[in-house]
Design an enzyme around this catalytic site. Structure first.
Site, PDB file in Angstrom:
ATOM      1  CG  ASN A 149      -0.019  -0.230   2.391  1.00  0.00           C
ATOM      2  OD1 ASN A 149       0.690  -0.624   2.438  1.00  0.00           O
ATOM      3  ND2 ASN A 149      -1.005   0.412   3.414  1.00  0.00           N
ATOM      4  CD  GLU A 245       4.929  -0.405  12.706  1.00  0.00           C
ATOM      5  OE1 GLU A 245       3.560  -0.719  13.105  1.00  0.00           O
ATOM      6  OE2 GLU A 245       5.823  -0.234  13.652  1.00  0.00           O
ATOM      7  CB  CYS A 279      -2.679  -0.341   7.990  1.00  0.00           C
ATOM      8  SG  CYS A 279      -1.127   0.951   8.677  1.00  0.00           S
TER       9      CYS A 279
END
Length: 473
Positions: A149, A245, A279
Site C-alpha cells: 500500500n 507493524e 492500516c
C-alpha cells in the site's frame, strides 16, 4: 525489471507480472526468486554487514542524504510508477515520493546521532575505580518485508534506518508492487551504498519470506502486513529482534462539541485515502447522539462527491483497490452489514477493482465491517451514549494502532489520550495521520516495536557495555 542479488541485477525464467490495478494492463515483470536465491542473498548480506560495520556514520549519512535528493528530484517519475503498480491517484503517488525522501533524509540525520551513554559504575557497591560506557553496534543482517500500500515510503522506513545503523538489509517487497522498491535500490547504489549491503528479492512471501525469516544469520526482521502473516513470522523467527507493524480498524470519536466541518473533512481524508487501503484508515466512526444525525447529513454529500476512477487521470480523487478479490470482500462486508440492520447512505457497489466510496449508518459493534480490518473505501458510523461509552467502543477491538477524537473539551481529550488503547492518538484529526519522524506502532494485535527512523534504529542496533577496571587513586 531485474532483482538485485549479491551485487548483480539478475533475471529468472519464471516471472511475476505487475499489472495496473485499474485496467489490468501489464506494467512490467520481475523475477520469481527461488530458495537458492535466498541462500545467495543471505550469504552476500553477511559479507555486506561486515562492510557496513566499517563505514563511518558520516559516510552513511552522505549515502542516504544523496539518495533522498535523487528520490525528490524524480518525484514525477516515481509517483507515476507508484500509481501504475499500486493504483494510487497521481497526487497520492507524488505525495508518497515526497514522504519517502523525508524518511531517507531523517534516516541520514539519525546516522550521525548513534550514541551510547556513560555508566555511573562507582555508584554501585564495591565498584570504586570502575568506569563504564555503552556502545551501539549494528545487528548485522536485517530482513525487511514490505506491503503493497505504500510501496516506496514503507520500504524507505525499513531500508533507511537499517543502513543508517550500519546494517546490511535484504528487502522483500510486495509481489504486487515491487517496481518502486527496485528503483530505490538503483538510487541507493548510485548514492554510494556498498553493493553487498542491499539485496532485493522479488517473489511470493510464503516461500522466500519464510526462508528468510527462519534463517539464523538474520538478526532483525521488520515486517508490515496482516496480523495473520505477522504471527506466522514470529512463530518461525526464533531468537531475533522483530518489529511487527500490523493491522487495525481505527476508531474516530466525534463528541457533542466537535467542529463538524473539520470532522467530516478528516473522515474523508482518513477513510478514503488510497481507497481505504491504509492500516490507520478511519473505519469506525463513533458519534454521540446530539451530533449523530447532523454528522451524517454533512458527511454524505462529501462522500458522494469523491470522484473514483482511473488513477492516472488528474481529476480522480480515489483509485481502485489492489486486487479484485479485495473489492469483492469489501462489497460482501457492506452488503452483510446492511442485511444485519445497517443503513447504506451512499456507495456499496463495485466495478472490477473499483469500489465506490461507501458510507454506512447505524453500524453495530458486532458487525464484521466494524470488528475486523476492512482495508477498503467504506466507513461505518456507530452511535455512542456518552464519552465513556465511546471510549469503551473504541477499545472493543483486538487492534490498537491509531485513533482520533474531535472535541473542544480538554478534559475529554486527555481522558481519550490516557484510556484509548492505541499506539497513536490524535485530537481533532483522524487516525490516518503520520509524520515520518515520529514513533509509530501499535498495541494489542496491531504489532510490536516502533517505526520512525530514530526509533527503528534503536531496534536495529545492539547495546554493548564496556567496563574499564582502573587502578584505585
Amino acid at each position: 525489471m531485474k532483482m538485485y542479488l549479491a551485487g548483480e541485477w539478475v533475471d529468472r525464467e519464471q516471472k511475476i507480472e505487475v499489472r495496473h490495478p485499474f485496467d489490468g494492463l501489464l506494467v512490467d515483470t520481475v523475477p520469481q526468486a527461488t530458495r537458492d536465491d535466498v541462500e545467495r542473498a543471505l550469504a552476500a548480506a553477511v559479507e555486506g554487514a561486515r562492510v557496513m560495520a566499517k563505514v563511518t556514520a558520516y559516510d552513511r549519512f552522505l549515502m542516504l542524504r544523496r539518495a533522498a535528493d535523487v528520490v525528490l528530484s524524480q518525484k514525477s517519475e516515481l509517483g507515476r510508477l507508484i500509481s501504475l503498480e499500486e493504483g494510487k491517484t497521481l497526487a497520492e503517488g507524488e505525495f508518497e515520493v515526497t514522504r519517502a525522501a523525508t524518511t531517507l533524509e531523517v534516516s541520514a540525520e539519525e546516522a550521525k546521532r548513534l550514541t551510547g551513554e556513560m555508566l555511573p559504575l562507582d555508584a554501585a557497591p564495591g565498584a570504586a575505580g570502575k568506569m563504564g560506557f555503552t556502545l551501539r553496534v549494528p545487528c548485522g543482517v536485517v530482513v525487511a518485508i514490505a506491503p503493497f500500500n505504500f510501496p516506496l515510503n514503507l520500504v524507505c522506513h525499513k531500508v533507511g534506518p537499517a543502513l543508517a545503523a550500519g546494517n546490511a538489509v535484504v528487502l522483500k517487497p510486495a509481489s504486487n508492487t515491487p517496481l518502486s522498491a527496485l528503483k530505490l535500490i538503483e538510487i541507493l547504489l548510485a548514492a554510494g551504498v556498498p553493493p553487498l549491503a542491499v539485496q532485493c528479492l522479488t517473489g511470493a512471501g510464503g516461500e522466500i519470506g519464510t526462508a528468510l525469516c527462519q534463517d539464523e544469520r538474520v538478526r532483525k526482521i521488520t515486517f508490515t502486513g496482516s496480523v495473520e502473516v505477522g504471527k506466522k513470522i514470529c512463530a518461525v523467527a526464533g531468537l531475533k529482534r522483530v518489529t511487527m507493524e500490523l493491522g487495525s480498524n481505527s476508531p474516530l470519536i466525534v463528541l457533542d462539541d466537535a467542529d463538524l466541518n473539520k470532522a467530516t473533512d478528516s473522515i474523508l481524508a482518513s477513510g478514503f485515502g488510497n481507497a481505504g487501503q491504509v492500516c490507520i484508515s478511519a473505519q469506525r466512526i463513533i458519534a454521540l447522539p446530539k451530533v449523530y444525525d447532523e454528522l451524517l447529513d454533512r458527511l454524505q454529500p462529501k462522500v458522494e462527491g469523491l470522484t473514483a476512477g482511473d488513477p492516472m487521470h488528474a481529476s480522480t480523487r480515489m483509485g481502485p483497490m489492489i486486487r479484485e478479490s479485495d473489492a469483492v470482500r469489501v462489497e460482501q462486508w457492506v452488503h452483510e452489514a446492511v442485511a444485519q440492520g445497517a443503513r447504506l447512505l451512499t456507495g456499496g457497489s463495485r466495478r472490477g477493482t473499483l469500489h465506490e466510496p461507501t458510507l454506512l449508518a447505524d453500524v453495530q459493534p458486532n458487525m464484521r465491517i466494524s470488528r475486523d480490518e476492512l482495508f477498503g473505501p467504506a466507513v461505518g458510523v456507530t452511535r455512542a451514549a456518552s464519552v465513556d461509552d465511546a471510549i469503551r467502543l473504541a477499545n472493543d477491538s483486538r487492534y490498537g494502532l491509531s485513533a482520533g477524537l474531535f472535541t473542544q473539551d480538554l478534559d475529554a481529550a486527555m481522558k481519550f489520550a490516557r484510556h484509548v488503547e492505541c499506539g497513536n492518538v490524535h485530537v481533532n484529526w483522524g487516525p490516518a495521520w503520520r509524520a515520518d519522524l515520529m514513533p509509530y506502532g501499535g498495541l494489542k494485535e496491531s504489532g510490536l516495536g516502533k517505526e520512525g527512523p530514530k526509533y527503528a534504529i534503536q531496534e536495529m542496533t545492539e547495546t554493548k557495555t564496556v567496563v574499564l577496571h582502573l587502578p584505585p587513586d
